[in-house]
Design a protein around this motif. Structure first.
Motif, PDB file in Angstrom:
ATOM      1  N   ILE A   1       0.659  -1.281   0.106  1.00 55.12           N
ATOM      2  CA  ILE A   1       0.057   0.013  -0.107  1.00 55.12           C
ATOM      3  C   ILE A   1       0.412   1.291  -0.535  1.00 55.12           C
ATOM      4  CG2 ILE A   1      -0.434  -0.157   2.821  1.00 55.12           C
ATOM      5  CD1 ILE A   1      -2.624   0.169   0.057  1.00 55.12           C
ATOM      6  N   HIS A   2       1.894   1.040   0.805  1.00 53.84           N
ATOM      7  CA  HIS A   2       2.983   2.873   0.325  1.00 53.84           C
ATOM      8  C   HIS A   2       3.765   2.767  -1.125  1.00 53.84           C
ATOM      9  CE1 HIS A   2       2.441   3.777   5.153  1.00 53.84           C
ATOM     10  NE2 HIS A   2       3.324   2.644   5.186  1.00 53.84           N
ATOM     11  N   ASN A   3       3.915   1.666  -1.387  1.00 47.70           N
ATOM     12  CA  ASN A   3       4.362   2.056  -2.841  1.00 47.70           C
ATOM     13  C   ASN A   3       3.188   2.025  -3.727  1.00 47.70           C
ATOM     14  OD1 ASN A   3       7.740   1.668  -2.338  1.00 47.70           O
ATOM     15  ND2 ASN A   3       6.527   0.179  -0.697  1.00 47.70           N
TER      16      ASN A   3
ATOM     17  N   SER B   1       2.591  16.796  -2.501  1.00 49.76           N
ATOM     18  CA  SER B   1       3.642  15.541  -2.026  1.00 49.76           C
ATOM     19  C   SER B   1       2.707  15.611  -0.506  1.00 49.76           C
ATOM     20  CB  SER B   1       4.642  16.375  -0.809  1.00 49.76           C
ATOM     21  OG  SER B   1       3.931  17.288  -0.740  1.00 49.76           O
ATOM     22  N   LEU B   2       1.051  16.033  -0.197  1.00 52.49           N
ATOM     23  CA  LEU B   2       0.078  15.786   1.359  1.00 52.49           C
ATOM     24  C   LEU B   2      -0.465  15.145   1.562  1.00 52.49           C
ATOM     25  CD1 LEU B   2      -2.060  19.603   0.610  1.00 52.49           C
ATOM     26  CD2 LEU B   2      -0.093  18.816   2.198  1.00 52.49           C
ATOM     27  N   VAL B   3       0.102  13.910   0.167  1.00 45.82           N
ATOM     28  CA  VAL B   3      -0.229  12.301   0.233  1.00 45.82           C
ATOM     29  C   VAL B   3       0.765  11.971   0.962  1.00 45.82           C
ATOM     30  CG1 VAL B   3      -0.026  10.055  -1.414  1.00 45.82           C
ATOM     31  CG2 VAL B   3      -0.943  12.191  -2.309  1.00 45.82           C
ATOM     32  N   ASP B   4       1.522  12.365   1.252  1.00 47.78           N
ATOM     33  CA  ASP B   4       2.435  11.259   1.878  1.00 47.78           C
ATOM     34  C   ASP B   4       2.353  12.272   3.585  1.00 47.78           C
ATOM     35  OD1 ASP B   4       4.766  10.476   0.426  1.00 47.78           O
ATOM     36  OD2 ASP B   4       5.543  11.661  -0.107  1.00 47.78           O
ATOM     37  N   SER B   5       1.932  13.213   3.366  1.00 49.93           N
ATOM     38  CA  SER B   5       1.957  14.244   4.992  1.00 49.93           C
ATOM     39  C   SER B   5       0.278  13.655   5.670  1.00 49.93           C
ATOM     40  CB  SER B   5       1.735  15.829   4.232  1.00 49.93           C
ATOM     41  OG  SER B   5       2.667  16.232   4.063  1.00 49.93           O
ATOM     42  N   SER B   6      -0.233  13.353   4.495  1.00 47.82           N
ATOM     43  CA  SER B   6      -1.941  12.798   4.976  1.00 47.82           C
ATOM     44  C   SER B   6      -1.765  11.430   5.672  1.00 47.82           C
ATOM     45  CB  SER B   6      -2.951  12.800   4.080  1.00 47.82           C
ATOM     46  OG  SER B   6      -2.270  11.555   3.229  1.00 47.82           O
ATOM     47  N   VAL B   7      -0.388  10.833   4.764  1.00 54.46           N
ATOM     48  CA  VAL B   7      -0.485   8.876   5.433  1.00 54.46           C
ATOM     49  C   VAL B   7       0.388   9.662   6.821  1.00 54.46           C
ATOM     50  CG1 VAL B   7       1.498   7.000   4.758  1.00 54.46           C
ATOM     51  CG2 VAL B   7       0.048   7.845   2.979  1.00 54.46           C
ATOM     52  N   PHE B   8       1.878   9.849   6.313  1.00 51.56           N
ATOM     53  CA  PHE B   8       2.806  10.078   7.778  1.00 51.56           C
ATOM     54  C   PHE B   8       1.947  10.413   9.092  1.00 51.56           C
ATOM     55  CE2 PHE B   8       4.715   8.063   4.315  1.00 51.56           C
ATOM     56  CZ  PHE B   8       4.540   6.576   4.384  1.00 51.56           C
ATOM     57  N   ILE B   9       1.629  11.258   9.496  1.00 49.45           N
ATOM     58  CA  ILE B   9       0.884  12.067  10.083  1.00 49.45           C
ATOM     59  C   ILE B   9       0.022  11.476  10.815  1.00 49.45           C
ATOM     60  CG2 ILE B   9      -1.217  13.045   9.197  1.00 49.45           C
ATOM     61  CD1 ILE B   9       1.256  15.066  11.295  1.00 49.45           C
ATOM     62  N   ALA B  10      -0.059  10.202  10.310  1.00 49.02           N
ATOM     63  CA  ALA B  10      -1.230   9.730  11.003  1.00 49.02           C
ATOM     64  C   ALA B  10      -0.570   8.646  12.547  1.00 49.02           C
ATOM     65  CB  ALA B  10      -2.045   8.701   9.925  1.00 49.02           C
ATOM     66  N   TYR B  11       0.852   8.252  11.478  1.00 46.70           N
ATOM     67  CA  TYR B  11       2.011   8.224  12.148  1.00 46.70           C
ATOM     68  C   TYR B  11       2.483   8.762  13.770  1.00 46.70           C
ATOM     69  CZ  TYR B  11       2.890   4.302   8.931  1.00 46.70           C
ATOM     70  OH  TYR B  11       3.074   3.265   8.195  1.00 46.70           O
ATOM     71  N   PHE B  12       2.040  10.354  13.359  1.00 48.12           N
ATOM     72  CA  PHE B  12       2.772  10.810  14.758  1.00 48.12           C
ATOM     73  C   PHE B  12       1.229  10.886  16.101  1.00 48.12           C
ATOM     74  CE2 PHE B  12       2.362  14.853  16.995  1.00 48.12           C
ATOM     75  CZ  PHE B  12       3.276  15.182  17.340  1.00 48.12           C
ATOM     76  N   LEU B  13       0.141  10.715  15.344  1.00 45.18           N
ATOM     77  CA  LEU B  13      -0.838  11.367  15.592  1.00 45.18           C
ATOM     78  C   LEU B  13      -1.836   9.566  16.512  1.00 45.18           C
ATOM     79  CD1 LEU B  13      -3.532  13.184  13.706  1.00 45.18           C
ATOM     80  CD2 LEU B  13      -1.946  13.582  16.110  1.00 45.18           C
TER      81      LEU B  13
ATOM     82  N   LEU C   1      -7.328   4.976   6.115  1.00 48.76           N
ATOM     83  CA  LEU C   1      -5.693   4.137   5.938  1.00 48.76           C
ATOM     84  C   LEU C   1      -4.718   3.499   6.877  1.00 48.76           C
ATOM     85  CD1 LEU C   1      -5.530   2.604   2.893  1.00 48.76           C
ATOM     86  CD2 LEU C   1      -3.530   2.938   4.127  1.00 48.76           C
ATOM     87  N   SER C   2      -4.382   5.240   6.951  1.00 49.60           N
ATOM     88  CA  SER C   2      -2.544   4.899   7.883  1.00 49.60           C
ATOM     89  C   SER C   2      -2.485   5.097   9.146  1.00 49.60           C
ATOM     90  CB  SER C   2      -1.652   6.433   7.191  1.00 49.60           C
ATOM     91  OG  SER C   2      -1.822   6.401   5.947  1.00 49.60           O
ATOM     92  N   CYS C   3      -4.316   4.957   9.631  1.00 50.06           N
ATOM     93  CA  CYS C   3      -3.965   4.845  11.263  1.00 50.06           C
ATOM     94  C   CYS C   3      -3.511   3.723  11.024  1.00 50.06           C
ATOM     95  CB  CYS C   3      -5.566   5.551  11.695  1.00 50.06           C
ATOM     96  SG  CYS C   3      -4.749   7.604  11.501  1.00 50.06           S
ATOM     97  N   GLY C   4      -4.340   2.967  10.382  1.00 47.26           N
ATOM     98  CA  GLY C   4      -4.453   1.524  10.969  1.00 47.26           C
ATOM     99  C   GLY C   4      -3.303   0.822  10.855  1.00 47.26           C
ATOM    100  N   LEU C   5      -2.120   1.476   9.859  1.00 45.48           N
ATOM    101  CA  LEU C   5      -1.139   0.990   9.624  1.00 45.48           C
ATOM    102  C   LEU C   5      -0.376   1.474  10.958  1.00 45.48           C
ATOM    103  CD1 LEU C   5      -0.146   1.610   5.168  1.00 45.48           C
ATOM    104  CD2 LEU C   5      -1.275  -0.100   6.504  1.00 45.48           C
ATOM    105  N   THR C   6      -0.390   2.377  11.532  1.00 45.27           N
ATOM    106  CA  THR C   6       0.543   2.914  12.365  1.00 45.27           C
ATOM    107  C   THR C   6       0.045   1.654  13.360  1.00 45.27           C
ATOM    108  OG1 THR C   6       0.480   5.350  11.728  1.00 45.27           O
ATOM    109  CG2 THR C   6       0.598   4.887  14.104  1.00 45.27           C
ATOM    110  N   ILE C   7      -0.812   1.521  13.497  1.00 36.66           N
ATOM    111  CA  ILE C   7      -1.528   0.683  14.739  1.00 36.66           C
ATOM    112  C   ILE C   7      -0.584  -0.918  14.197  1.00 36.66           C
ATOM    113  CG2 ILE C   7      -3.292  -1.041  15.997  1.00 36.66           C
ATOM    114  CD1 ILE C   7      -5.016   1.616  15.626  1.00 36.66           C
ATOM    115  N   LEU C   8      -0.829  -2.085  13.238  1.00 41.30           N
ATOM    116  CA  LEU C   8       0.213  -2.612  12.614  1.00 41.30           C
ATOM    117  C   LEU C   8       1.375  -2.207  12.797  1.00 41.30           C
ATOM    118  CD1 LEU C   8      -1.384  -3.727   9.431  1.00 41.30           C
ATOM    119  CD2 LEU C   8      -2.238  -4.757  11.244  1.00 41.30           C
ATOM    120  N   GLU C   9       1.665  -1.537  12.058  1.00 45.13           N
ATOM    121  CA  GLU C   9       3.722  -1.386  12.400  1.00 45.13           C
ATOM    122  C   GLU C   9       4.187  -1.482  14.031  1.00 45.13           C
ATOM    123  OE1 GLU C   9       5.946   0.662   9.912  1.00 45.13           O
ATOM    124  OE2 GLU C   9       4.183   0.810   8.281  1.00 45.13           O
ATOM    125  N   THR C  10       3.242  -0.615  15.018  1.00 44.66           N
ATOM    126  CA  THR C  10       3.404  -0.698  15.831  1.00 44.66           C
ATOM    127  C   THR C  10       3.783  -1.626  16.762  1.00 44.66           C
ATOM    128  OG1 THR C  10       2.615   1.999  16.111  1.00 44.66           O
ATOM    129  CG2 THR C  10       3.673   0.659  18.128  1.00 44.66           C
TER     130      THR C  10
END
Length: 418
Positions: free
Chosen positions: A24-26, A47-59, A110-119
């Motif tokens: 999904i990231h790629n 680049s906001l595509v990346d921002s919307s994805v990775f701000i989820a990791y912070f939150l 979607l990235s909120c889910g990825l954050t939990i999975l990776e954590t």
């Protein structure tokens, strides 16, 4: 023996998650190229595509850690998978609504889910087995992330970049009705891949739900500790910094590879997607090669070596010209390959009952993927020269090199002082 068998099956199951979030990231580079053309976006807007994805990791990283500490690894993985699937399904109304902001919202969910999975998955696979082989085990699992990176550009290119999008001049020449119909047809191309992926993730969630997984807990951890206690470990603090810069570099390199090919070499997306696939393939090979050499070379030494070569190739991207710069950019992906899992494994090394909170903070630092790409893209927009933006990437690799040296094991420090 039965315990070892259960660990083996658990490792296989958890490793599959690395493939899915890698895939999904790629797809993001394809999505950036596609949405940039459809909505006529500037580099920073794209680049906001990346921002919307990775701000989820912070939150979401700290809440993910709380879920793990309270309910265990399996529950966290299930929550992550359900959010992952929901985000995929939200691409359908986003495409129907012709809204760039809706696409960004879907990516965030979607990235909120990825954050939990990776954590959950990253520390889980390090504790499933011999602690001395944690970095090797994590690099092996992350190799399937690399496999996904090589497949996603081809799949995404086939279904999302079905044909070369119209230029801004061609769009302006269209009437309002024709332009609207064109945008509708282009945004609809993303629905199929994300619908299928969402359905697959739901099936994986069902499999996890009915599978018994070992719940690794430390007795001290059950009692409960301050979430911030992990920051007392030097390697955790430095791991947060290094992961921030590394992920920022990785995301910019992969997400803007097709844009680089177009801006620097005037290469169409249908041709550039193969270089995206090559980058993913080298990323995968680099992981397997790195995993092999970690049997004989200390992880921090290999990380230093990879970061030095990545920095040298980035210098070619900045100061070179022609196809050599694209080859150098693709080549950096080989040397980036071991950085995330190795930084992670070193970062949570010897943290004991603080492992889950350490994982949360290091995953939270993935927010670098939301900050570095817009920063680099703004340099491109200001200088009208995409080569110059990779100065930021060079800085990131130097930070990783310093991290590797600064967190080498105590025994290495003692040997060095003799």
């Amino acid at each position: 023996m039965s315990k070892q068998k259960s660990y083996t099956f658990a490792i296989i199951l958890i490793t599959s998650l690395f493939f899915f979030w890698g895939f999904i990231h790629n797809l993001d580079p394809i999505l950036i190229k596609h949405l940039r053309s459809v909505f006529s976006l500037a580099h920073v807007q794209a680049s906001l595509v990346d921002s919307s994805v990775f701000i989820a990791y912070f939150l979401m990283a700290i809440p993910a850690g709380m879920i793990m500490k309270r309910y265990g690894y399996k529950s966290a993985i299930l929550v992550g998978l359900l959010l992952f699937a929901l985000g995929c399904f939200l691409f359908i109304p986003a495409a129907n609504g012709l809204s760039y902001m809706f696409f960004l919202t879907a990516l965030f969910v979607l990235s909120c889910g990825l954050t939990i999975l990776e954590t959950a998955a990253n520390p889980y696979i390090t504790v499933l087995g011999d602690p001395s082989r944690a970095a090797l085990r994590l690099n092996f699992a992350q190799s399937f992330n690399g496999l996904a990176a090589s497949l996603a550009p081809i799949v995404g290119g086939k279904f999302i970049l079905a044909e070369e999008p119209k230029s801004q001049e061609e769009l302006m020449a269209l009437g309002d009705a024709a332009k609207l119909a064109y945008i509708q047809s282009e945004t609809s191309l993303v629905k199929g891949p994300y619908l299928v992926l969402g359905a697959v993730i739901l099936l994986v969630a069902i499999l996890f739900f009915f599978t018994k997984l070992p719940d690794i807990r430390d007795e001290e951890e059950v009692v409960g500790k301050n979430l911030f206690s992990s920051l007392k470990h030097k390697n955790v603090r430095w791991g947060v910094v290094a992961q921030f810069f590394y992920v920022g570099a990785q995301i910019y390199v992969f997400s803007f590879l097709l844009v680089f090919a177009e801006d620097a070499l005037d290469m169409p997306g249908q041709q550039a997607k193969y270089y995206g696939a090559l980058a993913g393939l080298l990323f995968m090979i680099g992981r397997f090669v790195g995993t092999f050499f970690m049997r004989f070379v200390e992880a921090y030494k290999l990380l230093m070596l990879y970061s030095i070569f990545a920095a040298l190739l980035t210098l070619i991207v900045i100061f070179g010209s022609g196809m050599a710069t694209l080859y150098a950019l693709v080549g950096t992906t080989f040397f980036m390959s071991i950085m995330f899992p190795t930084i992670f494994a070193i970062g949570i090394r010897d943290t004991g009952s603080d492992t889950k909170s350490a994982s949360s903070f290091i995953i939270m630092s993935i927010v670098g993927g939301a900050i570095i790409p817009p920063l680099s893209s703004s340099i491109t927009d200001m200088t009208h020269n995409i080569h110059s933006s990779y100065v930021i990437v060079l800085l990131c690799f130097l930070v990783v090199m310093f991290f590797a040296w600064n967190t080498r094991p105590v025994e290495s420090l003692e040997n060095h002082s003799l």
